[in-house]
Design a protein around this motif. Sequence first.
Motif, PDB file in Angstrom:
ATOM      1  N   VAL A  21      -7.579   9.286  -2.575  1.00 15.78           N
ATOM      2  CA  VAL A  21      -6.269   9.008  -3.163  1.00 15.78           C
ATOM      3  C   VAL A  21      -6.437   8.245  -4.478  1.00 15.78           C
ATOM      4  O   VAL A  21      -5.747   8.523  -5.465  1.00 15.78           O
ATOM      5  CB  VAL A  21      -5.394   8.204  -2.181  1.00 15.78           C
ATOM      6  CG1 VAL A  21      -4.033   7.897  -2.791  1.00 15.78           C
ATOM      7  CG2 VAL A  21      -5.212   8.967  -0.877  1.00 15.78           C
ATOM      8  N   VAL A  43       0.999  13.063  -3.302  1.00 13.67           N
ATOM      9  CA  VAL A  43       0.319  13.323  -2.028  1.00 13.67           C
ATOM     10  C   VAL A  43       1.318  13.831  -0.997  1.00 13.67           C
ATOM     11  O   VAL A  43       1.072  14.825  -0.294  1.00 13.67           O
ATOM     12  CB  VAL A  43      -0.386  12.047  -1.519  1.00 13.67           C
ATOM     13  CG1 VAL A  43      -0.905  12.243  -0.094  1.00 13.67           C
ATOM     14  CG2 VAL A  43      -1.544  11.663  -2.438  1.00 13.67           C
ATOM     15  N   ALA A 215      -4.403  15.328  -4.860  1.00 10.03           N
ATOM     16  CA  ALA A 215      -3.302  14.911  -3.994  1.00 10.03           C
ATOM     17  C   ALA A 215      -3.110  15.895  -2.840  1.00 10.03           C
ATOM     18  O   ALA A 215      -2.827  15.492  -1.703  1.00 10.03           O
ATOM     19  CB  ALA A 215      -2.009  14.792  -4.802  1.00 10.03           C
ATOM     20  N   ALA A 236      -0.591   5.539  -0.903  1.00  3.15           N
ATOM     21  CA  ALA A 236      -1.047   5.163  -2.243  1.00  3.15           C
ATOM     22  C   ALA A 236      -1.169   3.654  -2.387  1.00  3.15           C
ATOM     23  O   ALA A 236      -1.997   3.157  -3.164  1.00  3.15           O
ATOM     24  CB  ALA A 236      -0.092   5.711  -3.301  1.00  3.15           C
TER      25      ALA A 236
END
Length: 309
Positions: A21, A43, A215, A236
């Motif tokens: 990430v 994401v 992502a 995140a």
Amino acid sequence: MGFFIETVIGGLMSGMLYSLVALGFVLIFKASGVFNFAQGAMVLFAALAMARFAEWFPALLGLDNKLIGNLLAFAGAMVVMVAVAWLIERLVLSKLVNQEGITLLMATLGIAYFLDGFGQTLFGSAIYKIDVGLPKDPLFLLESVFQGGVLVNKEDLYAAGIAAALVIALSVFFQYTSTGRALRAVADDHQAAQSIGIPLNRIWVIVWSVAGFVALVAGMIWGSKLGVQFSLSLVALKALPVVILGGLTSVPGAIIGGLIIGVGEKVSEVYLGPTLGGGIEIWFGYVLVLFVLLVRPQGLFGEKIIDRV
């Protein structure tokens, strides 16, 4: 000793996913100098697209093969993320060339909220499942060395392998390809890069597309483990200390930072949690980064910026 090794391995697995990430943040910052607060929303949006396409495509095409259905869903979701990258460049970034950093930061916050809301409108707000066939049964290692062996989750092992392969591929891309060198040139100075013929708009589309691909892979793995739900965008927040610890401009830093924080939070939760109370995993990364920033503000592997006046 066996339990300690088991804890460390679990931390390394989590750390690789954090690194995956964090790579999205690093990629966009390297190419545009923008700290992309929309990475978590990307994401989630990518995971939603793949989860829904995995349901829709087999039904529309009459497919019974899960592998083909997942490949089609992944390809469809990648097309969606490239389209998102193109729209972001066309409608937002191209209008904000050479603007102040805070302006670009606020733009990414706007993109994040838009993707969260638009994803819910487009794909629905239920919890969806992504089944990519990763084995979920446990694996026992070193049984001859430690009594009972060391327990490792096969799904975590495969996920860490995928993340490591992607990290290596991106490192090679940045260091040894002409496009990767162009990305680094744009990151250093937008105007100078334009003056030597590097097309800024195309570079930004490429880097946001690559970040969208990262992502998508992260969303696929996390969605397989936790299910695709709107709290997924908060993953995140777990990657933020990884980015800051490793350095905003360093791909290797994102890897090492993720591993340090992944192992540190697991070990501290297991061994200090009973004494200090639970929840150490939530704040460990941020406290560690706070101490590192006091000594090295650019992170462990970040570039030290010197402004001459």
